[in-house]
Design a protein around this motif. Structure first.
Motif, PDB file in Angstrom:
ATOM      1  N   ALA A 129     -38.801  28.604  10.260  1.00 58.36           N
ATOM      2  CA  ALA A 129     -39.333  29.220  11.482  1.00 58.36           C
ATOM      3  C   ALA A 129     -38.601  28.746  12.730  1.00 58.36           C
ATOM      4  N   LEU A 130     -37.278  28.591  12.605  1.00 53.69           N
ATOM      5  CA  LEU A 130     -36.475  28.063  13.708  1.00 53.69           C
ATOM      6  C   LEU A 130     -35.351  28.999  14.117  1.00 53.69           C
ATOM      7  N   TRP A 131     -35.045  29.986  13.307  1.00 54.72           N
ATOM      8  CA  TRP A 131     -33.875  30.836  13.535  1.00 54.72           C
ATOM      9  C   TRP A 131     -33.890  31.497  14.902  1.00 54.72           C
ATOM     10  N   ASP A 132     -34.992  32.100  15.275  1.00 49.29           N
ATOM     11  CA  ASP A 132     -35.047  32.838  16.543  1.00 49.29           C
ATOM     12  C   ASP A 132     -34.830  31.922  17.744  1.00 49.29           C
ATOM     13  N   GLN A 175     -36.444  19.533  16.378  1.00 52.43           N
ATOM     14  CA  GLN A 175     -35.686  18.614  15.541  1.00 52.43           C
ATOM     15  C   GLN A 175     -36.384  18.386  14.200  1.00 52.43           C
ATOM     16  N   GLN A 176     -37.712  18.271  14.213  1.00 51.58           N
ATOM     17  CA  GLN A 176     -38.420  18.049  12.954  1.00 51.58           C
ATOM     18  C   GLN A 176     -38.345  19.280  12.056  1.00 51.58           C
ATOM     19  N   ARG A 177     -38.441  20.467  12.642  1.00 56.28           N
ATOM     20  CA  ARG A 177     -38.281  21.682  11.829  1.00 56.28           C
ATOM     21  C   ARG A 177     -36.849  21.795  11.313  1.00 56.28           C
ATOM     22  N   LEU A 178     -35.880  21.330  12.099  1.00 57.84           N
ATOM     23  CA  LEU A 178     -34.496  21.309  11.630  1.00 57.84           C
ATOM     24  C   LEU A 178     -34.362  20.364  10.434  1.00 57.84           C
ATOM     25  N   CYS A 179     -35.017  19.215  10.487  1.00 56.56           N
ATOM     26  CA  CYS A 179     -34.962  18.274   9.370  1.00 56.56           C
ATOM     27  C   CYS A 179     -35.619  18.864   8.124  1.00 56.56           C
ATOM     28  N   ILE A 180     -36.673  19.635   8.310  1.00 58.09           N
ATOM     29  CA  ILE A 180     -37.291  20.320   7.173  1.00 58.09           C
ATOM     30  C   ILE A 180     -36.322  21.363   6.626  1.00 58.09           C
ATOM     31  N   ALA A 181     -35.666  22.096   7.526  1.00 54.93           N
ATOM     32  CA  ALA A 181     -34.671  23.081   7.086  1.00 54.93           C
ATOM     33  C   ALA A 181     -33.538  22.396   6.334  1.00 54.93           C
ATOM     34  N   ARG A 182     -33.089  21.265   6.848  1.00 59.12           N
ATOM     35  CA  ARG A 182     -32.013  20.522   6.180  1.00 59.12           C
ATOM     36  C   ARG A 182     -32.440  20.087   4.776  1.00 59.12           C
ATOM     37  N   ALA A 183     -33.714  19.724   4.638  1.00 57.89           N
ATOM     38  CA  ALA A 183     -34.215  19.300   3.329  1.00 57.89           C
ATOM     39  C   ALA A 183     -34.253  20.454   2.338  1.00 57.89           C
ATOM     40  N   ILE A 184     -34.632  21.646   2.802  1.00 53.10           N
ATOM     41  CA  ILE A 184     -34.762  22.768   1.871  1.00 53.10           C
ATOM     42  C   ILE A 184     -33.440  23.508   1.652  1.00 53.10           C
ATOM     43  N   ALA A 185     -32.402  23.166   2.432  1.00 57.51           N
ATOM     44  CA  ALA A 185     -31.105  23.848   2.285  1.00 57.51           C
ATOM     45  C   ALA A 185     -30.489  23.609   0.914  1.00 57.51           C
ATOM     46  N   ILE A 186     -30.834  22.503   0.264  1.00 53.49           N
ATOM     47  CA  ILE A 186     -30.270  22.216  -1.067  1.00 53.49           C
ATOM     48  C   ILE A 186     -31.237  22.632  -2.172  1.00 53.49           C
ATOM     49  N   ARG A 187     -32.228  23.424  -1.795  1.00 59.03           N
ATOM     50  CA  ARG A 187     -33.157  24.039  -2.732  1.00 59.03           C
ATOM     51  C   ARG A 187     -33.872  23.012  -3.626  1.00 59.03           C
ATOM     52  N   PRO A 188     -34.627  22.125  -3.018  1.00 55.88           N
ATOM     53  CA  PRO A 188     -35.415  21.189  -3.823  1.00 55.88           C
ATOM     54  C   PRO A 188     -36.623  21.900  -4.430  1.00 55.88           C
ATOM     55  N   GLU A 189     -37.306  21.212  -5.299  1.00 52.31           N
ATOM     56  CA  GLU A 189     -38.555  21.739  -5.841  1.00 52.31           C
ATOM     57  C   GLU A 189     -39.762  21.157  -5.118  1.00 52.31           C
ATOM     58  N   VAL A 190     -39.582  19.972  -4.559  1.00 50.92           N
ATOM     59  CA  VAL A 190     -40.667  19.245  -3.906  1.00 50.92           C
ATOM     60  C   VAL A 190     -40.182  18.767  -2.544  1.00 50.92           C
ATOM     61  N   PRO A 201     -49.331  18.522  20.319  1.00 47.03           N
ATOM     62  CA  PRO A 201     -50.189  19.419  19.534  1.00 47.03           C
ATOM     63  C   PRO A 201     -49.573  20.784  19.234  1.00 47.03           C
ATOM     64  N   ILE A 202     -48.793  21.327  20.167  1.00 53.59           N
ATOM     65  CA  ILE A 202     -48.188  22.640  19.919  1.00 53.59           C
ATOM     66  C   ILE A 202     -47.144  22.549  18.819  1.00 53.59           C
ATOM     67  N   ALA A 203     -46.278  21.534  18.900  1.00 50.91           N
ATOM     68  CA  ALA A 203     -45.273  21.342  17.859  1.00 50.91           C
ATOM     69  C   ALA A 203     -45.930  21.022  16.517  1.00 50.91           C
ATOM     70  N   THR A 204     -47.020  20.251  16.547  1.00 56.77           N
ATOM     71  CA  THR A 204     -47.745  19.926  15.322  1.00 56.77           C
ATOM     72  C   THR A 204     -48.285  21.188  14.661  1.00 56.77           C
ATOM     73  N   ALA A 205     -48.843  22.087  15.453  1.00 56.91           N
ATOM     74  CA  ALA A 205     -49.382  23.338  14.903  1.00 56.91           C
ATOM     75  C   ALA A 205     -48.281  24.155  14.226  1.00 56.91           C
ATOM     76  N   LYS A 206     -47.084  24.158  14.815  1.00 54.89           N
ATOM     77  CA  LYS A 206     -45.973  24.901  14.210  1.00 54.89           C
ATOM     78  C   LYS A 206     -45.562  24.286  12.875  1.00 54.89           C
ATOM     79  N   ILE A 207     -45.546  22.955  12.804  1.00 49.21           N
ATOM     80  CA  ILE A 207     -45.197  22.284  11.550  1.00 49.21           C
ATOM     81  C   ILE A 207     -46.262  22.576  10.487  1.00 49.21           C
TER      82      ILE A 207
END
Length: 285
Positions: free
Chosen positions: A157-160, A178-193, A205-211
């Protein structure tokens, strides 16, 4: 020793959160099976005798007071504790039926299949694009990186928000981005967990709601285990919740112990142990 069941409904959460508690699917085919797991730092036993099963494509929350071993237990799932000298894991953790700590298991492959997002956003001091492309490149992927970067950032949910500045330094992003980028970086290698250790503790709170929204979207395709001090967050996003606390043994040594592991809807409304109720109602912790 288990204590008598707590009252019919715990008052520790706002009514709006309680109303949204959903019953989790049954644990038919768990992705992790934890059997009598203890974690030692040298001679010190930090976590003792944990038994639990974690469901596929569900969100499991680990809650409890500071020092009860939540993060220590979380790091067992992708062998991050191996990186701490003197650490030893007793018992057995199975991942898809295979002993995660077997002699023939490659810890690097474990960490590829079981990704990690840390408490404080830690993007590489590189461009946004290179943060996402780094893992695939290390794994030998050279073609189709543009599409992979876009797809991954969309999943996070960071592309736009970043599509016009992919070459900018990732450190220029806000903390939540940055935290959503780190999540994106984690899923870029297609993990299972995806393991998440307090992923929102440094966010507003706003950033927390997005996460939180992102976690629920990702759970359609990934298994997520999250450590959180925010009980309302655990109630909002998780299917199952494990409550750990710190106890003293006969020698007066403190250790972490799993007290209760249950569907989130049940644990937060009718906990079976009064220590759980005391924690979620704020009477200790």
């Amino acid at each position: 020793m288990n204590n008598p069941p707590a009252g019919p409904a715990s008052p520790g959460l706002p009514a709006s959160v309680k109303q949204n508690l959903q019953e989790a699917p049954d644990l038919v085919d768990p992705i992790f099976q934890v059997e009598d797991v203890s974690v030692f730092y040298g001679d010190y036993e930090a976590v003792r005798g944990v038994d639990m099963k974690i469901g596929q494509k569900q969100i499991t929350a680990l809650i409890g007071p500071s020092g009860c071993g939540k993060s220590t237990l979380l790091r067992c799932f992708n062998r991050m504790n191996d990186l701490i000298p003197g650490t030893r894991v007793g018992g057995k953790i199975s991942f898809r039926g295979e002993d995660l700590y077997g002699d023939d298991v490659d810890p690097i492959e474990v960490r590829r299949r079981i990704g990690m997002v840390f408490q404080k956003p830690n993007p590489f001091p590189k461009s946004i694009y290179d943060n996402i492309a780094y893992g695939p490149r290390v794994n030998g992927i050279r073609r189709g990186l543009d599409d992979l970067v876009e797809q991954t950032l969309r999943q996070a949910a960071l592309w736009d928000e970043v599509k016009d500045k992919l070459k900018q330094n990732a450190l220029s992003l806000s903390g939540g981005q940055q935290q959503r980028l780190c999540i994106a970086r984690a899923i870029a290698i297609r993990p299972e967990v995806i393991l998440m250790d307090e992923p929102c503790s440094a966010l507003d709170p706003i950033a927390t709601a997005k996460i939180e929204d992102l976690m629920q979207d990702l759970a359609r395709n990934y298994t997520i285990v999250i450590v959180t001090h925010n009980m309302q967050q655990a109630a909002r996003v998780s299917d199952r919740t494990a409550f750990l606390t710190a106890e003293l043994d006969s020698a007066g040594v403190r250790y972490g112990k799993l007290i209760e592991y249950e569907q989130t809807s049940k644990l937060f409304t009718t906990p079976s142990d009064d220590r759980t109720e005391a924690y979620i109602t704020g009477r200790f912790g």
